[in-house]
Design an enzyme around this catalytic site. Structure first.
Site, mmCIF file in Angstrom:
data_model
loop_
_atom_site.group_PDB
_atom_site.id
_atom_site.type_symbol
_atom_site.label_atom_id
_atom_site.label_comp_id
_atom_site.label_asym_id
_atom_site.label_seq_id
_atom_site.Cartn_x
_atom_site.Cartn_y
_atom_site.Cartn_z
ATOM 1 N N HIS A 63 0.681 -1.142 0.206
ATOM 2 C CA HIS A 63 -0.277 0.021 -0.031
ATOM 3 C C HIS A 63 0.998 1.305 0.177
ATOM 4 C CE1 HIS A 63 0.907 -0.676 4.506
ATOM 5 N NE2 HIS A 63 0.630 0.757 4.727
ATOM 6 N N ASP A 67 5.490 4.868 5.200
ATOM 7 C CA ASP A 67 6.848 3.761 5.858
ATOM 8 C C ASP A 67 6.588 2.483 4.918
ATOM 9 O OD1 ASP A 67 4.228 3.106 6.533
ATOM 10 O OD2 ASP A 67 4.662 2.264 8.193
ATOM 11 N N HIS A 68 6.272 2.170 3.757
ATOM 12 C CA HIS A 68 5.892 1.355 3.042
ATOM 13 C C HIS A 68 6.697 1.872 2.061
ATOM 14 C CE1 HIS A 68 4.007 -1.710 5.581
ATOM 15 N NE2 HIS A 68 3.630 -0.438 6.315
ATOM 16 N N HIS A 141 -7.969 -1.971 5.828
ATOM 17 C CA HIS A 141 -6.770 -0.727 5.868
ATOM 18 C C HIS A 141 -7.324 0.153 5.527
ATOM 19 C CE1 HIS A 141 -3.067 0.492 7.717
ATOM 20 N NE2 HIS A 141 -2.410 1.016 7.081
ATOM 21 N N ASP A 212 -0.497 -4.250 5.926
ATOM 22 C CA ASP A 212 -1.200 -3.651 6.823
ATOM 23 C C ASP A 212 -3.131 -3.705 7.104
ATOM 24 O OD1 ASP A 212 1.332 -2.847 7.284
ATOM 25 O OD2 ASP A 212 0.989 -0.872 8.192
#
Length: 305
Positions: A63, A67-68, A141, A212
């Site tokens: 996604h 942080d990804h 999410h 997530d």
């Protein structure tokens, strides 16, 4: 095959954990690897491993949260400095193409290799690969987020060496043909059928890596009978309301998903920065009553499977 965790923190890095990225090292002799998510600093984490960017073949983004993804432009740029860096495929949710295009345009980044970007929906991905198939499904999410199920194709069965010796088949190229399912003819004129000297195909391994997610049916479906399930576990028990509000899971909920899916092994990751290393290890141990074969990931943990 083995997994190498390059980042196991949720949201922001800590002194001991970087943000999310996982490398899948493929079987020899290919020496290739895939990345799942590229949080900020991922290329720095790779420098402390034996993995080289010219062996990176595919990237899968779960996604678009930073942080990804924030490590992606830098990693793509650095890959141009590696000799032999061929085509790179990126799979990710809608928005991944725009994100990369804008970053490259704004920074005037020019690549010396072919980059293919595929925005995914649910179902099987369009991969041209003799070794694996990859399926995806949307998780629960705050923004669109996907999990990936990587299935190794069945491998040829074992050769019956005793029977081959009895039949007078000399070791060498003929063995290889039989193992690949081809019948052969000996100099005597006798035909040896592959099916008579090769055992049943060996089922391929299954790896599930979830982005997530709060607990959901899609997570269970993707993880069904997986040899290894990687599941986020941002919070510990007692913070279920906070977890669901942010589209995350507790460690207990990750263990419950693994149990429902009948997975063989569970690695939990994506831990809140509020928890210490000792906390995370203790939480995993406390949830072995729900799913016994559970391990808490840490940066640079290698998991062969």
């Amino acid at each position: 095959m083995k997994l190498l965790f390059l980042g196991t923190s949720a949201g922001r890095p800590t002194l001991v954990r970087n943000v999310t990225s996982i490398a899948l090292q493929l079987p020899d002799p290919h020496h290739r690897f895939w990345l799942f998510d590229v949080g900020e600093g991922t290329q720095h984490q790779l420098l402390r491993t034996k993995l080289k960017l010219n062996r990176l073949e595919r990237i899968f983004i779960t996604h678009m949260h930073g942080d990804h993804t924030y490590g992606l432009p830098g990693l793509l740029g650095s890959r141009t400095y590696y000799d032999g860096a061929g085509r790179l495929q990126i799979f990710g949710p809608p928005g991944i193409r725009s994100f990369i295009d804008h970053a490259m345009a704004a920074s005037q980044l020019h690549l010396n290799y072919d980059l293919e970007i595929t925005e995914v929906e649910e179902g099987r991905l369009p991969l041209e690969d003799d070794l694996f198939t990859v399926e995806t499904a949307e998780l629960h999410h705050r923004i669109r987020c996907f999990g990936y199920r990587i299935s190794e194709r069945p491998r040829p069965g074992r050769l019956d060496l005793a029977k081959l010796a009895q039949l007078g088949v000399p070791p060498g190229p003929l063995y290889g043909k039989l193992k690949l399912g081809e019948d052969i003819v000996l100099p005597s004129g006798e035909t040896i059928r592959s099916v008579d000297v090769v055992g049943a195909p060996v089922p391929g391994r299954i790896l599930t890596i979830l982005g997530d997610t709060a607990p959901c049916e899609a997570a269970v479906r993707l993880a069904e009978d997986a040899d290894l399930l990687v599941h986020e576990a941002t919070f510990n028990a007692g913070l279920e309301e906070k977890a669901v509000a942010y589209g995350h899971s507790t460690i207990a909920q990750a263990a419950e998903t693994a149990a429902q899916a009948k997975a063989k092994r569970l690695a939990v990751t994506h831990f809140s920065a509020r928890y210490s290393e000792e906390d995370v290890e203790r939480f995993a141990a406390e949830n072995q009553s729900i799913f016994p074969n559970i391990v808490a990931a840490r940066d640079y943990l290698e998991l062969p499977f």
